[in-house]
Design a protein around this motif. Structure first.
Motif, short mmCIF file in Angstrom:
data_model
loop_
_atom_site.label_atom_id
_atom_site.label_comp_id
_atom_site.label_asym_id
_atom_site.label_seq_id
_atom_site.Cartn_x
_atom_site.Cartn_y
_atom_site.Cartn_z
N ALA A 133 11.08 24.44 97.12
CA ALA A 133 11.90 24.09 98.07
C ALA A 133 11.13 23.13 98.99
O ALA A 133 10.50 23.49 100.09
CB ALA A 133 12.14 25.41 98.89
N PRO A 134 11.13 22.08 98.58
CA PRO A 134 10.34 20.90 99.40
C PRO A 134 10.88 20.46 100.92
O PRO A 134 12.26 21.00 101.15
CB PRO A 134 10.84 19.42 98.77
N LEU B 106 22.46 34.32 101.05
CA LEU B 106 21.33 33.54 101.77
C LEU B 106 20.82 32.32 101.21
O LEU B 106 20.90 31.22 101.67
CB LEU B 106 20.57 34.42 102.39
N GLY B 107 20.69 32.52 99.93
CA GLY B 107 20.54 31.37 99.00
C GLY B 107 21.34 30.34 98.99
O GLY B 107 21.04 29.09 99.06
N ASN B 108 22.45 30.69 98.80
CA ASN B 108 23.93 30.00 98.85
C ASN B 108 23.91 29.03 100.28
O ASN B 108 24.28 27.94 99.96
CB ASN B 108 25.05 30.59 98.17
N LEU B 109 23.71 29.90 101.33
CA LEU B 109 23.99 29.36 102.46
C LEU B 109 22.91 28.27 102.79
O LEU B 109 23.17 27.09 103.44
CB LEU B 109 23.77 30.60 103.48
N TYR B 110 21.73 28.63 102.28
CA TYR B 110 20.64 27.59 102.29
C TYR B 110 20.74 26.50 101.60
O TYR B 110 20.77 25.25 102.13
CB TYR B 110 19.34 28.34 101.97
N LEU B 111 21.30 26.68 100.54
CA LEU B 111 21.70 25.37 99.78
C LEU B 111 22.80 24.58 100.14
O LEU B 111 22.71 23.32 100.22
CB LEU B 111 22.16 26.02 98.46
N LEU B 112 23.91 25.13 100.72
CA LEU B 112 24.78 24.48 101.29
C LEU B 112 24.37 23.93 102.65
O LEU B 112 24.65 22.60 102.89
CB LEU B 112 26.08 25.40 101.89
N THR B 113 23.45 24.47 103.51
CA THR B 113 23.14 23.73 104.47
C THR B 113 22.08 22.39 104.35
O THR B 113 22.28 21.43 105.24
CB THR B 113 22.32 24.75 105.43
N VAL B 114 21.26 22.63 103.48
CA VAL B 114 20.36 21.45 103.02
C VAL B 114 20.91 20.49 102.29
O VAL B 114 20.34 19.30 102.09
CB VAL B 114 18.88 21.90 102.55
N SER B 115 21.95 20.56 101.45
CA SER B 115 22.56 19.66 100.43
C SER B 115 23.09 18.38 101.61
O SER B 115 23.69 18.75 102.64
CB SER B 115 23.51 20.34 99.74
N GLU B 116 22.93 17.24 101.05
CA GLU B 116 23.47 16.19 101.71
C GLU B 116 24.83 16.26 101.83
O GLU B 116 25.67 15.45 102.74
CB GLU B 116 22.74 14.66 100.86
N ASP B 117 25.65 16.82 100.74
CA ASP B 117 27.14 16.74 100.77
C ASP B 117 27.60 18.06 101.43
O ASP B 117 28.94 18.21 101.50
CB ASP B 117 27.66 16.48 99.44
N GLY B 118 26.59 18.82 101.88
CA GLY B 118 27.29 20.09 102.75
C GLY B 118 27.49 19.88 103.95
O GLY B 118 27.63 18.94 104.50
N LEU C 25 23.43 28.84 109.45
CA LEU C 25 22.03 29.03 109.85
C LEU C 25 21.44 28.14 110.81
O LEU C 25 22.07 27.12 110.95
CB LEU C 25 21.30 28.42 108.40
N THR C 26 20.58 29.03 111.40
CA THR C 26 20.18 28.23 112.71
C THR C 26 18.82 27.30 112.00
O THR C 26 18.55 27.62 111.17
CB THR C 26 19.76 29.32 113.64
N PRO C 27 18.18 26.44 112.87
CA PRO C 27 17.14 25.70 112.39
C PRO C 27 16.13 26.78 112.08
O PRO C 27 15.14 26.47 111.09
CB PRO C 27 16.65 24.81 113.57
N LEU C 28 15.66 27.82 113.04
CA LEU C 28 15.00 28.96 112.81
C LEU C 28 15.12 29.53 111.70
O LEU C 28 14.41 29.82 110.76
CB LEU C 28 14.74 29.64 113.86
N VAL D 4 14.43 19.75 102.95
CA VAL D 4 15.19 20.25 103.95
C VAL D 4 14.30 19.54 105.07
O VAL D 4 13.15 19.14 105.07
CB VAL D 4 15.08 21.89 104.19
N ARG D 5 15.17 19.16 106.29
CA ARG D 5 14.47 18.73 107.70
C ARG D 5 14.00 19.71 108.38
O ARG D 5 15.11 20.25 109.09
CB ARG D 5 15.10 17.45 107.95
N LEU D 6 12.83 20.28 108.70
CA LEU D 6 12.55 20.92 109.65
C LEU D 6 12.29 20.69 110.86
O LEU D 6 11.70 19.51 111.50
CB LEU D 6 11.22 21.81 108.87
N ARG D 7 12.66 21.39 111.97
CA ARG D 7 12.32 21.11 113.13
C ARG D 7 10.78 21.32 113.48
O ARG D 7 10.21 22.10 112.78
CB ARG D 7 13.07 22.02 114.33
#
Length: 475
Positions: free
Chosen positions: A283-284, A166-178, A264-267, A10-13
């Motif tokens: 979760a890198p 929430l885990g699925n939402l996180y996965l969708l958000t951080v996946s490159e094809d999501g 998901l917000t960046p926060l 994930v790319r964190l702010r």
């Protein structure tokens, strides 16, 4: 939550930006205001909540109006207590004082502020799994006690369901094809928890379960929005009115947003990653490898998508001198282990970002059997003079190495199938020569080519060549 395999990076702010967002969330800002307002005369009940006679003052302080004003004030107070902004001095007397964490909101580091916010998040997540007030009132007996058995409520199952969503939402958000930071339709999120992966057309029973899950999630995301975890567009009230008559459709092509949209917000990304790490998931985050060696960079980015791998590598290179970094990358790319081909591919991709100052490092490995091929590619692409032509053996070795790397990175992808078809088409005698290549992955590569090539005759040639390669290697 997702399974235990590593999650996409994930790319964190920046933490300072996230801390500012945390302080600006409605719930934490209300909790902080109540904590600063509380004094020697403030009293709490046996459960730590604000005494009933003090709720009107709290509501007025927060500027809340409407039917839910008291509930919002009570929630903000619970957060203040749970996050350490307020400390209960004497439970019997019900007295309180400012907590140690309150000063962190103004005088602490961004990391300190985020730690307070994470504590607030845990309180809200626990609240989100509790039945709504109407259900609790309906379940009260004559003595005012809640009969939880009549609610058909399993606290552990509810918490696990919300964690999974929430885990699925996180996965969708951080996946490159999501969708990235874009919204996710609520029906798709609910279906990800209900509909089996191998099910074609969902049955009416499954659709009804999805509809029920959507209604639960609608309430839960409304609860989670004020803490800054998500941005949420609720389900259209008109659809809720029809929910008892027939299951809501999974997709409405006319306006899917009517069924609820959540992002998901960046926060929120930061918060869910912190919870995943706490739960033992891998979760890198991009940027974690910048202070490590080239071996850690190449191994670490082997599981990254192309975009994340490039971002991580750019940060790593920005801290180093080009020639020294090129030498370190090349040294780390050597090896005959199963992961070596992908390390060399990541090395080649990293070197593509290095300027002409790195040329001496590439020339130093021209005679290296493992690195000479990628060195020639790098030098030729930059129009360098005096680049020796590769031998046929080196060309075949580099081809096997490249396919092996693609197999490890992508599996049986469409891109790899196109590469396999191109190799077989360009070199009529490819398989008769390829099985002799002295590379640990030769047999595996040829077997993969046999699986992937659509022409049965060519696929058979590949399988025969794989058999010869395995026999030559003693396997």
């Amino acid at each position: 939550m997702p399974d235990s395999s590593p999650l996409p990076p994930v790319r964190l702010r920046p933490e300072a930006e996230l801390a500012h967002a945390a302080l600006s969330t409605p719930l934490l800002s209300r909790a902080a205001r109540l904590a600063r307002w509380a004094g020697p005369e403030t009293r709490v009940d046996a459960g730590g909540g604000l005494a009933e006679e003090q709720l009107p003052a709290a509501v007025e302080l927060l500027g809340l109006t409407g039917d839910d004003a008291v509930a919002y004030a009570g929630e903000a107070w619970r957060v203040a207590v749970d996050a350490g902004l307020v400390e209960i001095v004497d439970e019997e007397a019900g007295t309180v004082r400012a907590g140690a964490e309150l000063g962190l909101l103004t005088g602490g580091s961004p990391h300190d502020v985020l730690a307070v916010w994470l504590a607030a998040l845990e309180t809200v997540l626990a609240d989100a799994s509790v039945p709504d007030l109407d259900d609790l009132v309906a379940a009260m007996d004559e003595d005012g006690e809640v009969d939880f058995s009549s609610l058909d409520w399993d606290p552990e199952a509810e918490a696990e369901f919300l964690d999974g969503v929430l885990g699925n939402l996180y996965l969708l958000t951080v996946s490159e094809d999501g969708p990235g930071e874009g919204p996710v339709p609520l029906p798709a999120l609910a279906a990800s928890m209900i509909v089996p992966d191998d099910m074609g057309e969902p049955t009416n029973d499954v659709l009804e379960q999805v509809s029920d899950a959507m209604m639960r999630l609608d309430d839960q995301f409304r609860t989670l929005e004020p803490v800054g975890l998500v941005e949420y567009r609720p389900v259209d009230e008109a659809l809720m009115a029809d929910a008892d008559e027939e299951p809501a459709a999974l997709v409405d092509d006319t306006d899917v947003s009517r069924y609820g949209m959540v992002r998901l917000t960046p926060l929120g990304v930061y918060g869910l990653r912190a919870r995943l790490l706490e739960a033992g998931f891998e979760a890198p985050a991009v940027g974690e490898l910048v202070d490590k060696g080239a071996d850690a960079l190449l191994d670490g980015t082997s599981a990254f998508g192309q975009s994340a791998a490039r971002a991580e590598t750019e940060q790593w290179l920005a801290r180093r001198e080009p020639l020294a970094s090129a030498r370190e990358l090349l040294a780390a790319a050597r090896g005959a282990d199963p992961g070596a081909p992908l390390r060399r591919l990541r090395c080649q991709q990293a070197l593509s970002l290095v300027g002409p100052e790195a040329e001496p490092a590439l020339r130093e490995v021209l005679d290296d059997p493992e690195l000479g091929g990628l060195a020639r590619v790098w030098l030729s692409e930059r129009g360098a003079a005096g680049v020796p032509a590769p031998s046929e053996a080196l060309v075949f070795w580099l081809t096997v190495d490249t396919v092996a790397a693609q197999l490890q990175a992508e599996g049986n992808s469409d891109e790899l199938q196109a590469l396999v078809e191109g190799l077989a088409e360009q070199h009529s005698g490819f398989f008769s020569a390829a099985w002799r290549v002295d590379h640990p992955a030769t047999a595996d590569v040829l077997e993969a080519m046999g699986r992937l090539h659509p022409d049965k005759k060519v696929a058979k040639e590949a399988r025969k060549a794989a058999f010869k390669a395995r026999s030559q290697q003693g396997g």
